[in-house]
Design an enzyme around this catalytic site. Structure first.
Site, PDB file in Angstrom:
ATOM      1  N   HIS A 492       0.836  -1.199   0.000  1.00 14.12           N
ATOM      2  CA  HIS A 492       0.000   0.000   0.000  1.00 14.12           C
ATOM      3  C   HIS A 492       0.877   1.257   0.000  1.00 14.12           C
ATOM      4  CE1 HIS A 492      -3.446   2.538   1.616  1.00 14.12           C
ATOM      5  NE2 HIS A 492      -2.405   3.227   2.063  1.00 14.12           N
ATOM      6  N   GLU A 493       1.839   1.327   0.909  1.00 15.02           N
ATOM      7  CA  GLU A 493       2.678   2.530   1.009  1.00 15.02           C
ATOM      8  C   GLU A 493       3.517   2.703  -0.255  1.00 15.02           C
ATOM      9  OE1 GLU A 493       1.875   4.525   3.167  1.00 15.02           O
ATOM     10  OE2 GLU A 493       0.832   3.231   4.584  1.00 15.02           O
ATOM     11  N   HIS A 496       1.574   4.202  -3.036  1.00 16.91           N
ATOM     12  CA  HIS A 496       1.315   5.641  -2.903  1.00 16.91           C
ATOM     13  C   HIS A 496       2.260   6.484  -3.766  1.00 16.91           C
ATOM     14  CE1 HIS A 496      -2.001   6.308  -0.333  1.00 16.91           C
ATOM     15  NE2 HIS A 496      -1.484   5.750   0.759  1.00 16.91           N
ATOM     16  N   GLU A 553      -5.865   6.502  -1.720  1.00 13.91           N
ATOM     17  CA  GLU A 553      -5.858   5.404  -0.751  1.00 13.91           C
ATOM     18  C   GLU A 553      -6.420   4.126  -1.374  1.00 13.91           C
ATOM     19  OE1 GLU A 553      -4.274   5.465   1.972  1.00 13.91           O
ATOM     20  OE2 GLU A 553      -3.891   7.618   1.996  1.00 13.91           O
ATOM     21  N   ASP A 557      -4.585   0.659  -1.715  1.00 11.81           N
ATOM     22  CA  ASP A 557      -5.116  -0.605  -1.184  1.00 11.81           C
ATOM     23  C   ASP A 557      -5.112  -1.691  -2.251  1.00 11.81           C
ATOM     24  OD1 ASP A 557      -5.602   0.198   1.400  1.00 11.81           O
ATOM     25  OD2 ASP A 557      -7.721   0.666   1.084  1.00 11.81           O
TER      26      ASP A 557
HETATM   27 ZN    ZN Z   1      -2.308   5.256   2.507  1.00 14.25          ZN
END
Ligand code: ZN
Length: 656
Positions: A492-493, A496, A553, A557
């Site tokens: 997830h990070e 980003h 986000e 995800d």
């Molecule tokens: Zn996030």
């Protein structure tokens, strides 16, 4: 709480076997947990993140009580111990009543001319009471290695611009309660009741004018909209009624000639307010923000009134958190790296570092392969994406160098003073960065935090020690459960850096477009699928998820879970473990998705869900799970879902 003896590390009691995973996976993964874990009265939401955080809080409490009892042991023990002690000493705080406010209120009362406002605004900023606007250092958008001065919108007491303008009955009611709250706080600070009501209306009018010129949170997701480099003299002509030179002098900011003004229209509107509003109204605005910022440091009447609006009305919580929790959090807020150092020592957090780095490397490798195999991206852009991915730096656990708070004077009997001295230390530490190189080793979260982040301007991912624990990671959990847990969070990070916002920054964190036009257009088109999908989710009747606000986000995800899954497949292949191999009755793929789903088990009050969709770029927990798995054909295969099932990935969205 009961926990089934699981081989996998899954929480088997949390699974609701009466639910159908193909139609309501969240209920299937979390139903038992949701039933067994009602929201405590002092909370607005209660999930597995919170349970883990509460465990960390208990550890921190033990550390702080020990430090408070042994203040002569070390300078660090004295500092955090005395701070905690000053916060827990409710009787002393109660006796002081509103008196700690008085010196600053007297100063504001003594202002007789508009020029005197400038100095007071700077004085409040120096104590982190950010009235009217925000002024901070931030990386130069064109040269992310250098900090420059940044002036931004701010100065509101409601959570966000739109709270001042939504016309539905619920929003009207919140505004009425907000104005009543301002009046009550002014009264507690000594303003007579009829005057307080009038002043509250004046404050609301000033804030509404500031809000009107602000950008909303969705617009602010586009970093390019926030870049307007100008000289101090250009700024002076934008806001002639306010002397920024005098403001900077009082703040003792390092000298500079140019700065970034994120929202010029806002600065203009601020200047207009300053010139047009009668001086007593502007002073009332300052008093309100000072009192509101101080409320939690004062007697019960202030604490309770502050809670009634900001927690009860806005989030639905019905009781104050116990004092010790508020004091643990306050110490974490104000002296975070001092307390964090003790936390890391006590919990042996360094042990988690190495095993986490291994999973990070595995996920990063999968992203490399994923980018290579993308059909929608041209070879040129793909090459640049690989350059950016290879440059991502990993920060795991805690800082290499700890912040030194020794210049903050802390007294066991002065909570109010301790708080504002720590604020002042922090604001001055920040302001001194203007014109200095960016320190990329610095952390934006403290070690006990149960969260993680990606910094687009630094191109690094950051995992505090607090999150490197079950249910995210456990030595005793199966590989699939760990990949579905911390693996998905790492993915997830990492993603980003390539979401709608992060993709606009290059490998070194500069706001520089490295995309070919056709690739950019394809990215936007693929992302729109998420905007539509999540925009159709509704946590509370009449309130829908904002697909644009949550796009980054949701992209993270979805990308993150896919990368973690690919890393798991690779790991299984290396160990010759077939996907069909079962433990606890679940095969490897099912364990992976359950591990992911169970991270997000969470009960939430309707007020809190409403606030979340209006202010938070994260989708509510249920949709983070159901939305993501329903975009993965691998999930449908793992649970044997049919084309007519809700979670079946028929029109699956995918970017990465
Ligand atoms: Zn996030």
């Amino acid at each position: 709480m009961l926990s089934a003896q699981a081989q996998t590390g899954l929480d088997l009691y949390s699974i609701d076997k009466t639910a159908d995973p193909c139609n309501d996976f969240y209920q299937y993964a979390c139903g038992g947990w949701l039933k067994a874990n009602p929201i405590p009265p002092e909370e607005s939401r209660w999930g597995r993140f919170d349970v883990l955080f509460e465990n960390n809080q208990k550890t921190l409490r033990a550390i702080l009580e020990d430090s408070a009892a042994h203040q002569d042991r070390s300078a660090l023990d004295r500092q955090v111990g005395a701070f905690y002690q000053s916060c827990t000493n409710e009787d002393a705080i109660e006796k002081l009543g509103a008196s700690p406010l008085q010196p600053e209120l007297d100063r504001i009362a003594a202002i007789t001319a508009r020029t005197g406002l400038v100095e007071e605004i700077a004085r409040l900023h120096d104590q982190q009471v950010y009235v009217f606007f925000n002024f901070t250092p931030s990386p130069d958008p064109d040269n992310a290695r250098l900090n420059i001065a940044n002036l931004d919108q701010g100065g509101l007491g409601l959570p966000e611009k739109d709270f001042y303008f939504r016309s539905d009955a619920h929003s009207e009611e919140i505004r009425q309660k907000y104005v009543a709250h301002i009046a009550k706080m002014l009264q507690l600070a000594g303003v007579p009741s009829d005057l307080a009501a009038q002043k509250a209306a004046d404050v609301m009018r000033i804030e509404t004018a500031l809000a009107k010129a602000s950008l909303d949170i969705t617009a602010r997701r586009n970093p390019k909209l926030l870049v307007h480099r100008m000289s101090l003299s250009e700024l002076a002509s934008l806001t002639p009624s306010f002397s920024f030179n005098a403001f900077l002098q009082t703040l003792k900011a390092p000298p500079f000639n140019t700065l970034n003004v994120s929202v010029p229209a806002f600065q203009k509107a601020f200047g207009v307010q300053l010139a047009a509003e009668p001086l007593p109204n502007l002073k009332a605005y300052l008093v309100w923000h000072y009192v509101s910022s101080s409320a939690r440091l004062l007697s019960r009447a202030f604490v309770q009134e502050n809670f009634d609006f900001y927690s009860r009305t806005l989030t639905g919580a019905s009781e104050l958190r116990p004092r010790w929790k508020r004091c643990v959090n306050a110490t974490d807020d104000e002296l975070g790296e001092a307390l964090g150092k003790l936390f890391v020592e006590r919990t042996h957090a360094e042990e988690g570092k190495e095993r986490t780095l291994k999973i990070v490397a595995a996920i990063q490798e999968q992203m490399k392969l994923d980018i290579e195999s993308l059909t929608w991206m041209s070879p040129e852009t793909r090459k640049q994406a690989q350059v950016k991915l290879a440059a991502v730096a990993n920060k795991i656990g805690f800082p290499d160098r700890w912040r030194d708070y020794s210049s903050v004077s802390v007294s066991g009997g002065d909570y109010f003073g301790n708080w504002y001295r720590a604020n002042q230390f922090e604001n001055r530490r920040e302001i001194a960065k203007i014109g200095q190189p960016v320190d990329r080793s610095e952390w934006g979260m403290t070690p006990p935090t149960v969260d993680a982040y990606y910094s687009p301007a630094q191109n690094n991912i950051n995992f505090p020690a607090g999150i490197l624990q079950p249910p995210f990671y456990s030595n005793n959990a199966s590989n699939p459960v760990n990949y579905g847990g911390v693996g998905a969070v790492i993915g997830h990070e990492l993603t980003h850096g390539f979401d709608d916002e992060g993709r606009q920054y290059d490998a070194d964190g500069n706001l520089k477009d490295w995309w070919r036009k056709t690739d950019r257009e394809r990215f936007v088109k693929l992302s729109d699928c998420f905007v539509n999908e999540y925009g159709g989710f509704s946590p509370v009747s009449g309130v829908e998820v904002n697909g644009r606000l949550t796009l980054g986000e949701n992209t993270a995800d979805n990308g993150g879970l896919r990368l973690a899954y690919l890393a798991l497949l690779d790991d299984l292949a290396k160990k010759s473990v077939p996907l069909s191999q079962t433990q606890d009755g679940y095969n490897q793929a099912q364990q992976f998705f359950l591990g992911f789903g169970q991270l997000w088990c969470e009960n939430q009050r309707p007020e809190s869900a409403r606030l979340q969709v209006q202010t938070d770029p994260h989708s509510p927990a249920k949709f983070r799970v159901d939305g993501t798995v329903s975009n993965m054909p691998e999930f449908s295969r793992a649970f044997g879902c049919k084309a007519t099932d809700k979670m079946f990935a028929a029109k699956a969205c995918r970017v990465w």
